[in-house]
Design an enzyme around this catalytic site. Structure first.
Site, short mmCIF file in Angstrom:
data_model
loop_
_atom_site.label_atom_id
_atom_site.label_comp_id
_atom_site.label_asym_id
_atom_site.label_seq_id
_atom_site.Cartn_x
_atom_site.Cartn_y
_atom_site.Cartn_z
N ILE A 184 0.85 -1.20 0.00
CA ILE A 184 0.00 0.00 0.00
C ILE A 184 0.89 1.24 0.00
O ILE A 184 1.87 1.31 0.74
CB ILE A 184 -0.91 0.04 1.25
N HIS A 256 -2.94 4.49 5.89
CA HIS A 256 -1.71 5.30 5.87
C HIS A 256 -1.82 6.48 6.84
O HIS A 256 -0.99 6.63 7.74
CB HIS A 256 -1.46 5.79 4.45
N HIS A 464 26.18 22.31 -18.54
CA HIS A 464 27.24 22.20 -17.54
C HIS A 464 27.65 23.56 -16.99
O HIS A 464 28.65 23.67 -16.29
CB HIS A 464 28.45 21.49 -18.14
#
Length: 651
Positions: A184, A256, A464
């Site tokens: 779950i 939950h 970069h």
């Protein structure tokens, strides 16, 4: 013999009571993992709650940190003084040790902050690395395990795969994951988003894998024994039912974190045969919990005796106390003096490598982690690799796993005894950002070394060239960012970062050559964050401010302006964070009253902190491009001529 089932049910009801008192919380984990946790603590865990900071204790990481009441209940029942019954009653309240997610408080038994899923298991890998490295150095003083409670979310996060991959490769045999395999997640059944064989992933990564009924105490016990006997890292898949014991929610998505109601407690009492009032634990159950650590207490007493007689006791205590070697100040003086004598342009990433190599012998607690960039970052040199055959090495080849590397560094720092140094390119820092934020939040003294700090990275292109990243980390509370101008400033910033014990630091360093701007040592002016590198001859006409390689640019501009009778002061500002801590008078003395022009090969966001509305910023307004660094600086107007033109426009 201890009644482990009653010990587990005590976890469940303390969790239910605390969540009901708070009006919210995540009951799924503490109710579902109660037998797993109780078995570990009752029969296997090496801790002494009377001495939570015992260096040779086992480390327990709740990676599924939303289930925090599992940890708080465990700590209370085990006898950790700071997690009292009154503390449980303040769950999720302001100032409580029992926060919504566990926040690091090691003297309360909370080893690490794990709020974001995946962070905990990756930090646990770092803790296991730290244990292995220290065990190789201090025979007889270091021999403990790292246990991590793990949920599906931790394993679904990409960094979870990085964790299991590297841990298996390094053969971290004292690391074990206890997986709450309840099928779950918050959205519902796990098959909404996942269909692979999770256990097979671990097997493929060379872990010892077992599957058990997560509510069968004897199965769990046998699996933990087998895990301890196996030389590989271990994963125990514990099939559980979420919110076990509450009929309305057990096995359901709502288990939950659906808000509990008083009737849930009544129904759980009936289902689990628990006949005790709210926040009430029978004395016999308390006795079983407290008796569980009798053997560990004896082990700790024996360890204290070994430490007293150990020839390496002074060094061990220095390391665990986070004290730096007394020789460090002389070492840094030598490094700075050598850099001043050489007086040659070189990238500050290479100057940083000089520092790191010079520290390898006198500072053995340094542990360098690098994400597959040994050659371009140049921080290995004389260091040997930490691996399955050599746990005494001080350089960890992390592979292309920046997410893991950042969290591992946190685990190493939280473990104690080592100083982690994580090395990669600045553009890749976003992969580490969550971990760096956690280090800042926890106040962990991690050092992050980044190369390729600007458009100066050159023809690799804009991917970069991290034009926006300096601004984003300057906005992060608790993070101290340094962008040094040359070799001497690099050494000075390294020294400051190492001296810092209450938070992380990052050095943004250049790939391209940095022309020397300092040839003589001072009393480390970088400690102030900014300083006047060259004062004007007389009253200033303008103040030029910069960081990193651009300091050399404004120095040349000031020299040319001086030839025309314009008096320009040059300010190097390697750390905004430290300069912000300086006194107002000092800030004024550095910045002056004359017009200010700041230059940085990055976006200008944040520079308004040091510039007035009438002042000028010269830098980037967008992403970079692919070309050599010299061409890029020219293309984007980061030149001496641009600075001179801006000065003339001002005065």
């Amino acid at each position: 013999m201890a009644d482990v089932q009653s010990m587990a049910n005590a976890i469940r009801f303390l969790a239910i009571d605390s969540i009901l008192a708070a009006g919210e919380g995540h009951q799924g984990v503490p109710l579902g993992m109660a037998e797993i946790a109780a078995t570990l603590y009752a029969r296997h865990l090496k801790v002494d709650p009377a001495d939570p900071l015992w260096p040779d204790r086992d480390r327990v990481v709740l990676s599924n940190g939303h289930g925090s009441m599992l940890l708080y209940a465990l700590l209370h029942l085990s006898g950790y003084e700071k997690v009292s019954l009154d503390a449980l009653k303040t769950f999720r309240q302001l100032g409580s040790v029992c926060a919504g997610h566990p926040e690091i408080e090691q003297d309360a038994g909370i080893e690490l902050t794990t709020g974001l899923l995946g962070q905990g298991i990756c930090s646990a890998v770092g803790m296991a690395v730290a244990e292995a490295r220290l065990a190789a150095e201090f025979d007889g003083l270091v021999d403990h395990r790292t246990w991590a409670f793990v949920g599906d979310g931790c394993l679904q996060e990409g960094m979870g795969q990085e964790a299991l991959s590297l841990a298996g490769h390094l053969e971290l045999g004292k690391l074990a994951f206890l997986w709450d395999d309840n099928q779950i997640t918050d959205d519902g059944a796990t098959d909404l988003a996942i269909s692979e064989d999770v256990a097979a992933r671990f097997q493929a990564a060379h872990w010892h894998v077992q599957s058990v009924d997560g509510h069968d105490i004897e199965q769990i016990d046998a699996a933990i024994k087998a895990a301890k006997a196996d030389p590989r890292p271990s994963m125990i898949a514990c099939r559980t039912r979420i919110a076990r014991g509450i009929p309305r929610l057990e096995g359901q998505r709502g288990g939950h974190s659906t808000p509990l109601i008083p009737q849930d407690r009544i129904d759980a009492q009936e289902a689990l045969n628990w006949r005790h009032a709210s926040f009430s634990v029978p004395e016999g159950v308390y006795r079983d919990w407290r008796a569980s650590f009798a053997v560990a207490k004896e082990e700790r007493a024996a360890w204290v005796e070994r430490l007293a007689q150990h020839p390496d006791r002074p060094e061990f205590e220095r390391r665990m106390g986070s004290d730096l070697p007394t020789s460090l100040q002389y070492i840094f003086s030598d490094i700075a003096a050598k850099a001043g004598r050489e007086n040659t342009p070189r990238g500050t990433i290479h100057s940083s490598g000089d520092v790191c190599d010079a520290l390898a012998a006198p500072m053995p607690e340094g542990l360098v982690l690098c994400a597959d960039l040994e050659a371009p970052t140049n921080h290995k040199r004389s260091r040997s690799a930490f691996n399955a055959e050599n746990s005494a090495g001080s350089y960890v080849h992390c592979g292309v796993r920046e997410h893991l590397m950042g969290a591992m560094a946190n685990g190493i720092a939280a473990h104690g005894g080592l100083r982690p140094i994580a090395v990669t390119y600045l553009a890749f820092s976003d992969y580490e950002r969550a971990s760096m934020r956690m280090a800042a939040l926890m106040g962990l003294p991690v050092i992050h070394v980044f190369s390729h700090d600007s458009i100066g990275a050159g023809s690799n292109g804009p991917t970069h060239q991290p034009v926006e990243i300096l601004a984003s980390f300057r906005a992060m509370p608790g993070m101290t960012l340094f962008r040094p101008a040359d070799a001497i400033e690099t050494a000075e910033c390294w020294q400051i970062a190492l001296e810092r014990r209450d938070g992380p630091s990052m050095l943004a360093l250049s790939r391209q050559d940095a022309a020397p701007v300092r040839t003589g040592a001072r009393e480390n002016p970088c400690r102030h964050g900014a300083y006047v590198l060259h004062e004007a001859d007389g009253q200033r006409d303008v103040t030029l401010i910069s960081t990193g390689t651009e300091v050399a640019l404004i120095t040349e501009a000031a020299n040319r302006l001086g030839q025309d009778g314009i008096k320009a002061a040059v300010v190097s500002m390697p750390s905004w964070d430290l300069f912000a801590e300086a006194s107002t008078d000092y800030q004024k003395s550095v910045l002056g009253e004359a017009p200010r022009i700041a230059v940085e090969a990055a976006v200008g966001f944040g520079w308004e902190r040091w510039l007035r509305p009438e002042d000028t910023f010269i830098g980037m307004t967008g992403f970079g491009a692919s070309a050599q660094s010299e061409a890029l600086y020219q293309h984007f107007g980061l030149t001496v001529d641009t600075v001179i033109k801006a000065v003339r426009a001002k005065i």
